[in-house]
Design a protein around this motif. Structure first.
Motif, mmCIF file in Angstrom:
data_model
loop_
_atom_site.group_PDB
_atom_site.id
_atom_site.type_symbol
_atom_site.label_atom_id
_atom_site.label_comp_id
_atom_site.label_asym_id
_atom_site.label_seq_id
_atom_site.Cartn_x
_atom_site.Cartn_y
_atom_site.Cartn_z
ATOM 1 N N ILE A 100 -6.884 7.767 -14.704
ATOM 2 C CA ILE A 100 -6.514 9.113 -14.243
ATOM 3 C C ILE A 100 -5.315 9.596 -15.043
ATOM 4 O O ILE A 100 -4.337 8.862 -15.206
ATOM 5 N N LEU A 101 -5.386 10.819 -15.551
ATOM 6 C CA LEU A 101 -4.225 11.454 -16.179
ATOM 7 C C LEU A 101 -3.699 12.507 -15.212
ATOM 8 O O LEU A 101 -4.383 13.492 -14.911
ATOM 9 N N ILE A 139 -3.100 5.113 -13.166
ATOM 10 C CA ILE A 139 -2.643 6.499 -13.340
ATOM 11 C C ILE A 139 -1.651 6.589 -14.493
ATOM 12 O O ILE A 139 -0.722 5.787 -14.595
ATOM 13 N N VAL A 140 -1.851 7.586 -15.348
ATOM 14 C CA VAL A 140 -0.896 7.935 -16.400
ATOM 15 C C VAL A 140 -0.333 9.304 -16.030
ATOM 16 O O VAL A 140 -1.086 10.273 -15.930
ATOM 17 N N GLU A 184 1.045 3.766 -13.246
ATOM 18 C CA GLU A 184 1.289 2.600 -14.082
ATOM 19 C C GLU A 184 1.975 2.976 -15.386
ATOM 20 O O GLU A 184 2.695 2.174 -15.985
ATOM 21 N N VAL A 185 1.739 4.219 -15.843
ATOM 22 C CA VAL A 185 2.253 4.682 -17.142
ATOM 23 C C VAL A 185 2.871 6.062 -16.975
ATOM 24 O O VAL A 185 2.356 6.894 -16.224
ATOM 25 N N LEU A 186 3.974 6.299 -17.668
ATOM 26 C CA LEU A 186 4.631 7.605 -17.664
ATOM 27 C C LEU A 186 4.891 8.050 -19.093
ATOM 28 O O LEU A 186 5.364 7.255 -19.912
ATOM 29 N N VAL A 187 4.576 9.307 -19.381
ATOM 30 C CA VAL A 187 4.860 9.885 -20.693
ATOM 31 C C VAL A 187 5.891 10.987 -20.502
ATOM 32 O O VAL A 187 5.557 12.105 -20.108
#
Length: 239
Positions: free
Chosen positions: A135-136, A166-167, A201-204
């Protein structure tokens, strides 16, 4: 785009709106189209780095659900969907409330021109979440505050309960830009009010990490290589 090496325990303070204004004024010389393109590309690259396509007939991680809000955050998500399609992924877009600005409508057309499926109902979201690999999250940006209104109250609840990784784009949807994760009142599947917080789980981070992301403990990327050297010196300070 690069993976951040900053200690997330450090404080990072600046005026986010001023940074955007500085980038788009005569000194920075960027247009909103350029900034969205750079942001969306950075998000697509980060997702592809953490969740690469596997070889073979059935490509692992290929199904990406891009959840977009009606503002600039959602525009970044639409750009990311387009780039992911070019990378070989099979993105779909959940867009319950399309943005009204002309630039947003053009981004929607670009997505549709690539035959990327676009969904808008809660029922379609529920089905898509059962089938997606990643998921973005491009729903709310750093300017979000206050209660989560329909239909996004149900959207955040469903995404948070999904088993897919999730990102998040720039800041997890619903987080406070300064204080980080806060429980927001949302609606569950039956419409009952519950408190929920999104834990990706990921952050930009885009341009620079926001103060609230010092509480983030996942994999953190920074999409800001385009920022002129003078901007960090003018707006960033540690303490």
């Amino acid at each position: 785009m690069q993976q951040s090496t900053r200690n997330m325990g450090d404080s990072l303070t600046y005026d986010e709106i001023q940074i955007d204004e500085e980038l788009m004024n005569s000194a920075g010389a960027f247009s909103i189209d350029q900034l969205m393109e750079l942001a969306g590309l950075a998000c697509a690259q980060a997702l592809a780095t953490v969740y690469p396509l596997s070889k073979g007939e059935k490509k692992q991680n290929s199904r990406v659900l891009v959840c977009c809000g009606p503002g600039n955050q959602g525009g970044d998500g639409l750009v990311a969907a387009r780039h992911l399609r070019m990378f070989g992924y099979q993105p779909s877009v959940f867009l319950p409330k399309p943005g009204s600005k002309e630039i947003y409508q053009r981004l929607q057309t670009q997505v549709q021109n690539l035959s990327i499926p676009v969904y808008g109902s809660i029922a379609e979201l529920e089905t898509s979440l059962q089938e997606t690999d990643v998921i973005l999250d491009a729903i709310f940006g750093f300017s979000f505050s206050g209660p989560v209104r329909p239909p996004f109250d149900q959207v955040l609840s469903l995404i948070a309960k999904s088993k897919a990784p999730i990102v998040s784009v720039d800041i997890p949807s619903g987080w406070d830009v300064e204080n980080g994760p806060v429980e927001r009142e949302v609606a569950d599947k039956e419409g009952q009010k519950v408190d929920q917080v999104l834990n990706p789980e990921v952050l930009v981070s885009l341009t620079a990490p926001k103060l609230g992301v010092k509480h983030f403990r996942g994999r953190h990327f920074l999409g800001g290589r385009f920022v002129p050297w003078c901007v960090p010196g003018a707006f960033l300070s540690t303490g």
